[in-house]
Scaffold this motif. Structure first.
Motif, PDB file in Angstrom:
ATOM      1  N   UNK A 108       0.866  -1.224  -0.049  1.00  0.00           N
ATOM      2  CA  UNK A 108      -0.265  -0.147   0.191  1.00  0.00           C
ATOM      3  C   UNK A 108       0.883   1.224   0.011  1.00  0.00           C
ATOM      4  N   UNK A 109       0.700   2.362  -0.997  1.00  0.00           N
ATOM      5  CA  UNK A 109       1.637   3.182  -1.112  1.00  0.00           C
ATOM      6  C   UNK A 109       3.003   2.654  -1.701  1.00  0.00           C
ATOM      7  N   UNK A 110       3.024   2.136  -2.670  1.00  0.00           N
ATOM      8  CA  UNK A 110       4.238   1.488  -2.959  1.00  0.00           C
ATOM      9  C   UNK A 110       5.704   2.160  -3.181  1.00  0.00           C
ATOM     10  N   UNK A 111       6.614   1.422  -3.033  1.00  0.00           N
ATOM     11  CA  UNK A 111       7.876   2.169  -3.042  1.00  0.00           C
ATOM     12  C   UNK A 111       8.860   1.506  -4.139  1.00  0.00           C
ATOM     13  N   UNK A 112      10.031   2.102  -4.605  1.00  0.00           N
ATOM     14  CA  UNK A 112      11.102   1.564  -5.651  1.00  0.00           C
ATOM     15  C   UNK A 112      11.296  -0.109  -5.273  1.00  0.00           C
ATOM     16  N   UNK A 113      11.214  -0.254  -3.916  1.00  0.00           N
ATOM     17  CA  UNK A 113      11.452  -1.671  -3.607  1.00  0.00           C
ATOM     18  C   UNK A 113      10.628  -2.544  -3.787  1.00  0.00           C
ATOM     19  N   UNK A 114       9.127  -2.079  -3.383  1.00  0.00           N
ATOM     20  CA  UNK A 114       8.077  -2.942  -3.710  1.00  0.00           C
ATOM     21  C   UNK A 114       7.717  -3.238  -5.147  1.00  0.00           C
ATOM     22  N   UNK A 115       8.145  -2.259  -5.890  1.00  0.00           N
ATOM     23  CA  UNK A 115       7.843  -2.086  -7.285  1.00  0.00           C
ATOM     24  C   UNK A 115       8.882  -3.286  -7.899  1.00  0.00           C
ATOM     25  N   UNK A 116      10.044  -3.067  -7.405  1.00  0.00           N
ATOM     26  CA  UNK A 116      11.110  -4.254  -7.999  1.00  0.00           C
ATOM     27  C   UNK A 116      10.606  -5.678  -7.540  1.00  0.00           C
ATOM     28  N   UNK A 117      10.095  -5.841  -6.314  1.00  0.00           N
ATOM     29  CA  UNK A 117       9.588  -7.267  -6.061  1.00  0.00           C
ATOM     30  C   UNK A 117       8.648  -7.715  -6.959  1.00  0.00           C
ATOM     31  N   UNK A 118       7.857  -6.745  -7.397  1.00  0.00           N
ATOM     32  CA  UNK A 118       6.501  -7.267  -8.188  1.00  0.00           C
ATOM     33  C   UNK A 118       7.158  -7.451  -9.760  1.00  0.00           C
ATOM     34  N   UNK A 119       8.136  -6.469 -10.083  1.00  0.00           N
ATOM     35  CA  UNK A 119       8.769  -6.728 -11.376  1.00  0.00           C
ATOM     36  C   UNK A 119       9.627  -8.076 -11.563  1.00  0.00           C
ATOM     37  N   UNK A 120      10.093  -8.461 -10.526  1.00  0.00           N
ATOM     38  CA  UNK A 120      10.864  -9.756 -10.645  1.00  0.00           C
ATOM     39  C   UNK A 120       9.785 -10.702 -10.737  1.00  0.00           C
ATOM     40  N   UNK A 121       8.641 -10.888 -10.019  1.00  0.00           N
ATOM     41  CA  UNK A 121       7.747 -11.899 -10.109  1.00  0.00           C
ATOM     42  C   UNK A 121       7.153 -11.760 -11.577  1.00  0.00           C
ATOM     43  N   UNK A 122       6.912 -10.755 -12.266  1.00  0.00           N
ATOM     44  CA  UNK A 122       6.313 -10.831 -13.509  1.00  0.00           C
ATOM     45  C   UNK A 122       7.520 -11.084 -14.629  1.00  0.00           C
ATOM     46  N   UNK A 123       8.772 -10.821 -14.251  1.00  0.00           N
ATOM     47  CA  UNK A 123       9.856 -11.254 -15.063  1.00  0.00           C
ATOM     48  C   UNK A 123      10.203 -12.765 -15.086  1.00  0.00           C
ATOM     49  N   UNK A 124       9.723 -13.235 -13.848  1.00  0.00           N
ATOM     50  CA  UNK A 124      10.097 -14.708 -13.959  1.00  0.00           C
ATOM     51  C   UNK A 124       8.901 -15.723 -14.420  1.00  0.00           C
ATOM     52  N   UNK A 125       7.765 -15.212 -14.736  1.00  0.00           N
ATOM     53  CA  UNK A 125       6.679 -15.447 -15.282  1.00  0.00           C
ATOM     54  C   UNK A 125       6.528 -15.198 -16.459  1.00  0.00           C
TER      55      UNK A 125
END
Ligand SMILES: NC(=O)c1ccc[n+]([C@@H]2O[C@H](COP(=O)([O-])OP(=O)(O)OC[C@H]3O[C@@H](n4cnc5c(N)ncnc54)[C@H](O)[C@@H]3O)[C@@H](O)[C@H]2O)c1
Ligand SMILES: [Fe+2]
Length: 462
Positions: A108-125
């Motif tokens: 909630x209220x995302x940060x660069x760190x939380x964005x990177x985690x979501x990006x990693x998930x998307x890139x791994x699938x």
């Protein structure tokens, strides 16, 4: 400023008076653009396809079939993951037998760190489509996950708005994304914008580009029925400021130079006749339904109307832009130390809508001189009686009207109510200055002293 306005009005008069007979086939506004090459002469409205209806989430599975999706990335936050909106989405997907995988760790209220985690998930699938189910935090996270799944060679800051990032244009097409908002606020379902808290600079910033815009926004009022009071309240003030800021933004003809290529026209273009329509609709809706929606969770009429208004305001800001309330809100939210709002969990944070409205009275006192009539019209749409009000009082009247809403909604008393004092102001100004993209959409230019004064005036609002 008055000079700038006079020149603009004169050019408009020349345009209106110029010959429009068929023998001289060019329309006058093209002549104006030739005469003023440093000013844009056009605006465009971009918007996701919007589908609105009670229970319409049941259609999302078939939408994915229509997109020929085989592997859907569903994103949500840990709270919404357990609520009825997600259940409705997963039921609909299950009926079609489509493969999907859920990422339920959106911050909630995302940060660069939380964005990177979501990006990693998307890139791994190997996803071929994206589906966001949640508020602005989820929709914004899903947009960047899609962006970087399609641009694995790029770094986060490559696309972040300059001067914080490199501001590179997004050139590749992204995968289709559907957004299902579950709060009534951000309008992110229709915008090509994704906002995050860049922790290093203690301020929010973002990525903008038409490619980020979801191709379909499914607006289902049933999702609003689980929204707690404070979330309805603060998110409602996000709509409120979107409408007021896009309505009072610098006119698109005064923003700056026309782009060398139409594809480079910025997302935030300044106020224009079409986004004004959305803004007026929103201000009227707010007048009628905001308080009812906040204080009566089961008032489907009121909550449905605010849900639609959020999307309408999103179309307005997505094309006209927002200015000072949002530019100042980014460091206000980014520097939060102690404020823990009710209904948002246990961590210190200043919800986005609260961070934008806290300076709104002072902002509109400052901007009213740019166009007193428009500021008075806004006050009137929000319910103020403006008969016999002088133009010179436009700022005060709009500010008082805003304060009335803030009072009814029990908004904390100014920046001091959020844990700030006078000594924080230089730091907040420093955080606002990089928000060039927003500050230049304000109808008046501002100095650092102007920004300091707006913040000083916002320390105590009542
Ligand atoms: N991209 C844009 O155009 C844009 C515009 C404005 C704001 N924003 C960003 O959006 C974010 C704020 O989003 P928001 O205000 O929608 O809230 P949010 O997504 O941060 O959610 C707020 C809280 O409400 C809860 N919630 C969401 N839906 C719910 C439901 N139906 N029932 C119960 N609880 C629910 C969430 O779990 C969370 O705790 C900020 O980061 C802001 O900067 C983006
Ligand atoms: Fe906003």
């Amino acid at each position: 400023m008055a000079g700038r306005k006079r020149v603009f009005n004169l050019l408009r008069t020349i345009d209106v008076a110029s010959c429009k007979c068929p023998a001289h086939s060019h329309r006058g506004n093209i002549q104006v653009s030739n005469a003023t090459p440093l000013k844009d002469y056009a605006f465009e409205i971009k918007c996701s396809t919007v589908r609105y209806g009670i229970g319409v989430t049941r259609e999302v599975g078939l939408d994915m079939v229509n997109f020929e999706s085989k592997n859907v990335c569903v994103m949500t936050d840990p709270n919404v993951a357990n609520l009825s909106p997600m259940k409705a989405v997963l039921d609909s997907l299950a009926k079609t037998g489509i493969n999907y995988k859920v990422y339920d760790k959106v911050a909630v209220e995302p940060t660069d760190k939380s964005f990177k985690d979501a990006i990693k998930f998307a890139q791994e699938n190997d996803f071929d489509s994206f589906l966001a189910v949640g508020g602005g935090s989820t929709m914004d996270t899903c947009k960047v996950a899609n962006l970087f799944a399609c641009h694995p060679e790029n770094e986060l800051l490559d696309f972040v708005n300059a001067p914080v990032g490199k501001g590179l244009p997004i050139k590749k097409a992204l995968k289709p994304m559907i957004a299902i908002p579950t709060t009534s606020g951000t309008g992110s379902e229709t915008t090509g914008v994704s906002v995050f808290d860049y922790e290093e600079i203690h301020a929010k910033t973002g990525i903008s580009g038409a490619a980020l815009r979801p191709i379909l926004a499914i607006i289902d009022p049933l999702h609003t029925l689980t929204v707690p009071e404070k979330v309805a309240n603060y998110a409602g003030f996000d709509i409120f400021c979107h409408a007021l800021e896009s309505f009072t933004a610098i006119p698109y003809t005064e923003r700056g130079a026309a782009p060398s290529n139409p594809s480079l026209r910025p997302a935030y273009q300044g106020s224009n006749p079409i986004s004004d329509v959305w803004a007026r609709f929103c201000l009227q809706t707010i007048q009628k339904y905001f308080a009812r929606a906040v204080y009566n969770a089961d008032d489907l009429d009121a909550r449905s109307s605010m849900h639609l208004a959020a999307t309408m305001a999103g179309v307005g800001i997505g094309n006209a832009g927002v200015h000072l309330c949002h530019g100042l809100a980014y460091p206000i939210a980014g520097n939060c130390k102690t404020f823990v709002p009710k209904d948002y969990g246990h961590n210190p944070m200043i919800p986005h809508g609260l961070s934008v409205v806290v300076t709104a009275p002072a902002v509109f006192r400052f901007t009213a001189a740019s166009d007193p009539d428009k500021h008075l019209e806004a006050a009137q749409l929000l319910g103020a009686d403006i008969t016999r009000v002088k133009q010179a009082d436009a700022g005060r009247v709009l500010a008082d009207t805003i304060l009335k809403y803030m009072d009814i909604m029990k908004i904390e008393n100014g920046l001091s109510g959020l844990g700030y004092s006078s000594k924080d102001i230089p730091n907040l100004v420093k955080g606002a200055l990089p928000q060039e993209r927003l500050l230049k959409i304000a109808p008046l230019p501002q100095t650092e002293e102007d920004l300091s004064k707006i913040l000083e005036d916002s320390l105590i609002n009542y």
